[in-house]
Design a protein around this motif. Structure first.
Motif, PDB file in Angstrom:
ATOM      1  N   LYS A  73       0.836  -1.196   0.000  1.00  0.00           N
ATOM      2  CA  LYS A  73       0.000   0.000   0.000  1.00  0.00           C
ATOM      3  C   LYS A  73       0.869   1.244   0.000  1.00  0.00           C
ATOM      4  O   LYS A  73       0.562   2.251  -0.638  1.00  0.00           O
ATOM      5  N   SER A  74       1.997   1.168   0.710  1.00  0.00           N
ATOM      6  CA  SER A  74       2.938   2.293   0.743  1.00  0.00           C
ATOM      7  C   SER A  74       4.334   1.757   1.030  1.00  0.00           C
ATOM      8  O   SER A  74       4.496   0.738   1.715  1.00  0.00           O
ATOM      9  N   LYS A  89      -0.791  -4.242   1.335  1.00  0.00           N
ATOM     10  CA  LYS A  89      -2.184  -3.943   0.979  1.00  0.00           C
ATOM     11  C   LYS A  89      -3.142  -4.777   1.823  1.00  0.00           C
ATOM     12  O   LYS A  89      -2.840  -5.893   2.225  1.00  0.00           O
TER      13      LYS A  89
END
Length: 363
Positions: A52-53, A363
């Motif tokens: 996700k990051s 994620k």
């Protein structure tokens, strides 16, 4: 009519008896979760595909902050506590804040660091070094220490209670020796409250095996889980993750490696060691990550608990440069992991740069 009735009754009784027989003959169902790990490897998986990051922090290279073999990274109040042979503190931008504690053999000093853990609520840092535990505040001020009879292998806070793991090596037993692993509960003064025997390994000779990356406990917000590898010569792989509940170790999950695990079944190398060694099982809110080696080469198994999909990765997950990386836990309740990546060495006239720390939320 009467004969018809008895015939039907006999037939019904036969069905009931057969049903009971087959029901009793079925193997009892186990609550142990079984996750298969295939022998073949999946196609290359890139970090950006599963994250996700991703935050990359270049740790500053300055005098007094040169890092060696990084074994552990913790995050507290936006500061990274980085453990190699010492503890160095960097801020979230990677600037060096200072050395933590003092190295030595005196009171409040540490030698080889085997483990550290942070109490985020009280702002405390626990360090395991040799046969003692030391406690500092987050600014590095020494508070207290306690010595123990045996080598302290690991220190962890479980629901704000300090626990240490010790291993007694080479206990003489019939036909050989035993290595005994205990989990020991401490109070706030580091006094022993309880000793919980975890595992006894029987061996033909005195042996000890270790690995620098120790991630035994996983607190993912839903429970506390324990995996501790056995790296001495056995005819099996210890592949079970335990749930730690009410001071009991309950088998919870097993990794079923398709590759033969037994020395009797699989090839062993010329030094007589198993070719597959399972080092860590890290269990987050939505993922399981297992770190293992085949012939001393690192591998990583990534399992998504929501989709029941697993990825067996040769070397690890790939970054943007195609370099394989192993992910280690930082905040398991939020699926946050870290990696350490060395900076390419380019200039022989200057010191080699400190590595990059990557903070990854899956994620």
């Amino acid at each position: 009519m009467v004969n018809q009735f008895f015939a039907r009754a006999k037939f019904f009784c036969l069905i009931v008896l057969l049903s009971g027989y087959f029901a009793c003959s079925e193997e009892p169902k186990s609550d142990l979760i079984q996750i298969p790990v295939p022998e073949k490897f999946d196609d290359e998986i890139y970090l950006e595909d599963i994250a996700k990051s991703v935050e990359r922090i270049q740790l500053e290279t300055v005098e007094g902050a040169l890092l060696g073999y990084i074994k552990e990274v913790k995050l507290l109040d936006d500061k990274f506590y980085v453990g190699d042979s010492k503890i160095s503190v960097f801020n979230r931008e990677g600037k060096f804040v200072g050395r933590f504690g003092n190295q030595g053999s005196g009171p409040g000093e540490y030698g080889i660091i085997t483990s550290m853990t942070l109490d985020s609520e009280k702002g405390l840092v626990y360090i395991a070094s040799g046969k003692k535990i030391m406690v500092y505040n987050k600014e590095g001020e020494f508070l207290e220490e306690k010595s123990f009879r045996m080598f302290v292998n690991y220190v962890e806070l479980i629901k704000q209670t300090p626990f240490i793991m010790t291993e007694e090596i080479g206990i003489p037993v019939d036909d050989g020796f035993a290595n005994q692993t205990n989990l020991i509960e401490l109070n706030s003064d580091l006094d022993v409250l309880d000793t919980l025997p975890f595992r006894t390994v029987l061996l033909h000779q005195v042996e000890i095996g270790g690995y620098p990356y120790r991630h035994y406990f996983s607190d993912n917000g839903e429970g506390v889980f324990l995996y501790k590898s056995v790296l001495t010569s056995e005819n099996m792989i210890r592949d079970t993750l335990y749930r730690f509940v009410d001071k009991k170790f309950i088998p919870y999950l097993r990794l079923k490696f398709e590759r033969p695990q037994s020395m009797k079944e699989s090839p062993i190398n010329d030094r007589g060691y198993q070719t597959l060694l399972l080092h860590n099982i890290m269990y987050s809110a939505n993922y399981l990550i297992a770190e293992y080696t085949i012939e001393w080469e690192k591998m990583m198994f990534l399992y998504d608990k929501r989709s029941s999909k697993g990825y067996n990765l040769n070397g690890g997950v790939l970054d943007e440069d195609g370099e394989p990386l192993i992910l280690y836990p930082l905040d398991l309740a939020n699926d946050i992991f870290y990696f350490v990546k060395s900076v390419e060495y380019q200039d022989a006239t200057i010191e080699e740069a400190n590595p990059v720390i990557g903070v990854v939320q899956l994620k």
